[in-house]
Design a protein around this motif. Structure first.
Motif, short mmCIF file in Angstrom:
data_model
loop_
_atom_site.label_atom_id
_atom_site.label_comp_id
_atom_site.label_asym_id
_atom_site.label_seq_id
_atom_site.Cartn_x
_atom_site.Cartn_y
_atom_site.Cartn_z
N TRP A 59 76.42 12.79 5.31
CA TRP A 59 75.19 12.79 4.51
C TRP A 59 74.63 14.20 4.30
N VAL A 60 75.09 15.16 5.06
CA VAL A 60 74.46 16.49 5.06
C VAL A 60 74.42 17.10 3.66
N ASP A 61 75.52 17.02 2.93
CA ASP A 61 75.55 17.63 1.59
C ASP A 61 74.60 16.95 0.63
N GLN A 62 74.18 15.72 0.94
CA GLN A 62 73.28 15.00 0.04
C GLN A 62 71.82 15.34 0.27
N ILE A 63 71.47 15.93 1.41
CA ILE A 63 70.05 16.17 1.67
C ILE A 63 69.65 17.63 1.43
N LEU A 86 60.64 7.69 17.31
CA LEU A 86 61.16 6.33 17.25
C LEU A 86 62.34 6.22 16.29
N GLU A 87 62.23 6.85 15.12
CA GLU A 87 63.33 6.79 14.17
C GLU A 87 64.57 7.50 14.72
N LEU A 88 64.36 8.61 15.42
CA LEU A 88 65.49 9.32 16.02
C LEU A 88 66.19 8.44 17.06
N ALA A 89 65.40 7.79 17.90
CA ALA A 89 65.98 6.88 18.90
C ALA A 89 66.76 5.76 18.21
N GLY A 90 66.19 5.20 17.15
CA GLY A 90 66.86 4.12 16.43
C GLY A 90 68.16 4.55 15.80
N GLU A 91 68.18 5.75 15.21
CA GLU A 91 69.41 6.27 14.60
C GLU A 91 70.50 6.44 15.65
N ILE A 92 70.14 7.05 16.76
CA ILE A 92 71.14 7.31 17.80
C ILE A 92 71.73 6.01 18.33
N LYS A 93 70.87 5.03 18.63
CA LYS A 93 71.37 3.78 19.19
C LYS A 93 72.14 2.96 18.15
N ALA A 94 71.78 3.08 16.88
CA ALA A 94 72.49 2.34 15.84
C ALA A 94 73.93 2.83 15.69
N VAL A 132 63.38 13.13 4.78
CA VAL A 132 63.33 11.71 5.12
C VAL A 132 64.69 11.24 5.65
N ALA A 133 65.77 11.83 5.14
CA ALA A 133 67.11 11.42 5.56
C ALA A 133 67.73 12.39 6.58
N ALA A 134 66.96 13.32 7.11
CA ALA A 134 67.52 14.31 8.01
C ALA A 134 68.06 13.70 9.29
N LEU A 135 67.37 12.71 9.84
CA LEU A 135 67.82 12.10 11.09
C LEU A 135 69.08 11.26 10.87
N ARG A 136 69.21 10.65 9.71
CA ARG A 136 70.44 9.93 9.39
C ARG A 136 71.61 10.92 9.30
#
Length: 369
Positions: free
Chosen positions: A58-62, A150-158, A47-51
C-alpha cells in the motif's frame, strides 16, 4: 524577492499540503492563480498509513507527489517562516503577497501514523523498514489508547494474529473524548476478541529507551511497580500544531490558549477578510481528516464567491462526535449521530479501502500541467 506578478486571475496561496490544503488548492485551481507551499515533496494519505505498515504494497498508494495535483497552479517546495497579514516570508528568502491566503499547515504526530520525512523516497523507505521491524517482533507495546493506538493494535492483530499486543493508557478507559460509552464498550469487545491486552489507568514512570518503531529490548515500569516488556513499541499520543510562522506577526494573537487559530464560521481567521485557516490548526472542530476536508470546501467556496461576486458565503457546521475506528479491514465501530455502527458498516465505509482511490484520483494529473 517579492512575487507580485500581474495576472488576470486573483492569487491564492495555500500554506500546507495536508487534507485541507490540497482540497482548497484543487478546488480553486480552475479560477485563481493558486500556489501551494509545503516543505515536503508530496501529500501523505495518513488515514491509510497504519494499513501500509502491515501491508507494505500500500505504501506507493499513500505517498502522492504534489506536482501531480494542479492543472494550472504551481507547487512550491518551501516553508513559511513568517506570516504577517497576507505577507508570507519563505525559508528560501522568497516573499508571497497573495490576494487570498489559506493557512493549512496541520500538525505532527508520531510515526507511523504520520511521517516527517520530507522526501517521498525516504518516506517510503522508512515505512517499509518499519514493516520489517514489526514483522520480526513477537511482542508489541502501544502507548496511547486513543483512535490511533486502537487502530494500530487492530491492524497488527488483523495481519499478525500471533503477535502479543499490549495497549496502555493513563486514562481508565479507551477513546477519551466526546464519545458514548456504548462505542467504547463495542471497541473493547472487539479488541478482546482479537486478543489485544489493554492496560488502562496505567502511568509509566518513563517511556522506553528504545526508539519507537524499532526492534529492541523494551522494558517499562508503571508507577505501581509493574513491569511491561516488548520487542517493539509505538507512541500513539502527542499532537504538535504547526503555527510557529505566526510568531511575531499581526496574526500571532489570533491563536487560543491551546495554540489553535481562531476562525469565524466562514473559516476566516478571526478579524480577517482574506485570510482563512482550515484543518488541524483551526479551532472550528476536532482534528480529523474528514473535518479538514469539509472546512476546506467551505473556505474554498467562500473564496470563490468573493472572487466571482456570485453566490452566498457559507458557514461551517461542526460535525460533533462522529468517528469511525477501524480494527483491521473487517473490524471496528463508529458513531455517526444516533447509536453505534458495527464492523460491517465501518469496514464497508472505511476499513477495506481506507479512501485510497479517492485521493489517488485527486492526484491524477500526469505532470501537474
Amino acid at each position: 524577492m517579492t512575487d507580485n506578478t500581474s495576472t488576470a486571475r486573483p492569487s491564492v496561496v495555500v500554506l500546507g499540503g495536508g487534507y485541507g490544503g490540497v482540497t482548497v488548492a484543487k478546488t480553486l485551481d480552475d479560477l485563481a492563480d493558486v500556489t501551494l507551499v509545503d516543505p515536503t515533496e508530496g501529500f501523505v494519505h495518513n488515514v491509510a498509513a497504519l494499513r501500509s505498515l502491515v501491508q507494505p504494497d500500500w505504501v506507493d498508494q499513500i505517498y502522492l507527489p504534489y506536482d501531480r495535483l494542479l492543472s494550472h497552479g504551481r507547487f512550491v517546495r518551501d516553508r513559511a517562516v513568517r506570516v504577517d497579514g497576507r505577507r508570507v516570508e519563505l525559508q528560501s528568502g522568497g516573499v508571497l503577497e497573495p490576494d487570498y491566503l489559506v493557512l493549512a499547515t496541520g500538525s505532527s504526530y508520531p510515526f507511523p501514523a504520520k511521517n516527517d520525512e520530507p522526501g517521498l523516497l525516504a518516506a517510503k523507505e522508512r515505512h517499509r523498514a518499519a514493516h520489517d521491524e514489526l514483522t520480526g517482533a513477537a511482542r508489541v507495546l502501544i502507548v496511547g489508547a486513543g483512535p490511533v493506538g486502537l487502530e494500530l493494535a487492530g491492524e497488527i492483530k488483523a495481519f499478525h494474529p500471533d503477535k502479543h499486543v499490549t495497549v496502555t493508557d493513563i486514562a481508565d478507559d479507551i477513546l477519551a473524548g466526546p464519545f458514548t460509552q456504548e462505542l467504547r464498550d463495542e471497541l473493547r469487545r472487539q479488541l478482546q476478541e482479537l486478543g489485544v491486552e489493554l492496560r488502562l489507568g496505567v502511568k509509566l514512570r518513563e517511556l522506553p529507551d528504545t526508539p519507537p518503531a524499532t526492534r529492541g529490548a523494551v522494558r517499562v515500569t508503571t508507577t505501581d511497580g509493574e513491569e511491561i516488556t516488548a520487542d517493539l513499541w509505538y507512541r500513539a499520543f502527542g499532537v504538535r500544531l504547526h503555527t510557529e510562522y505566526l510568531d511575531g506577526g499581526s496574526l500571532a494573537d489570533r491563536r487560543d490558549e491551546r495554540g489553535y487559530v481562531r476562525v469565524d464560521p466562514r473559516m476566516r481567521v478571526e478579524g480577517e477578510t482574506h485570510v482563512f485557516a482550515v484543518g488541524d490548526i483551526a479551532n472550528a472542530d476536532r482534528d480529523m481528516a474528514a473535518m479538514a476536508g469539509r472546512q476546506a470546501e467551505v473556505a474554498a467556496g467562500n473564496i470563490r464567491a468573493l472572487i466571482t461576486g456570485e453566490g452566498e458565503q457559507q458557514e461551517y457546521t461542526p460535525l460533533g462526535p462522529l468517528i469511525a475506528v477501524t480494527l483491521g479491514p473487517e473490524g471496528g465501530a463508529g458513531s455517526f449521530g444516533e447509536g453505534v455502527v458495527g464492523p460491517e458498516t465501518v469496514a464497508q465505509g472505511k476499513g477495506r479501502e481506507m479512501f485510497v482511490g479517492r485521493w489517488a484520483e485527486m492526484f491524477a494529473q500526469e505532470d501537474g500541467r
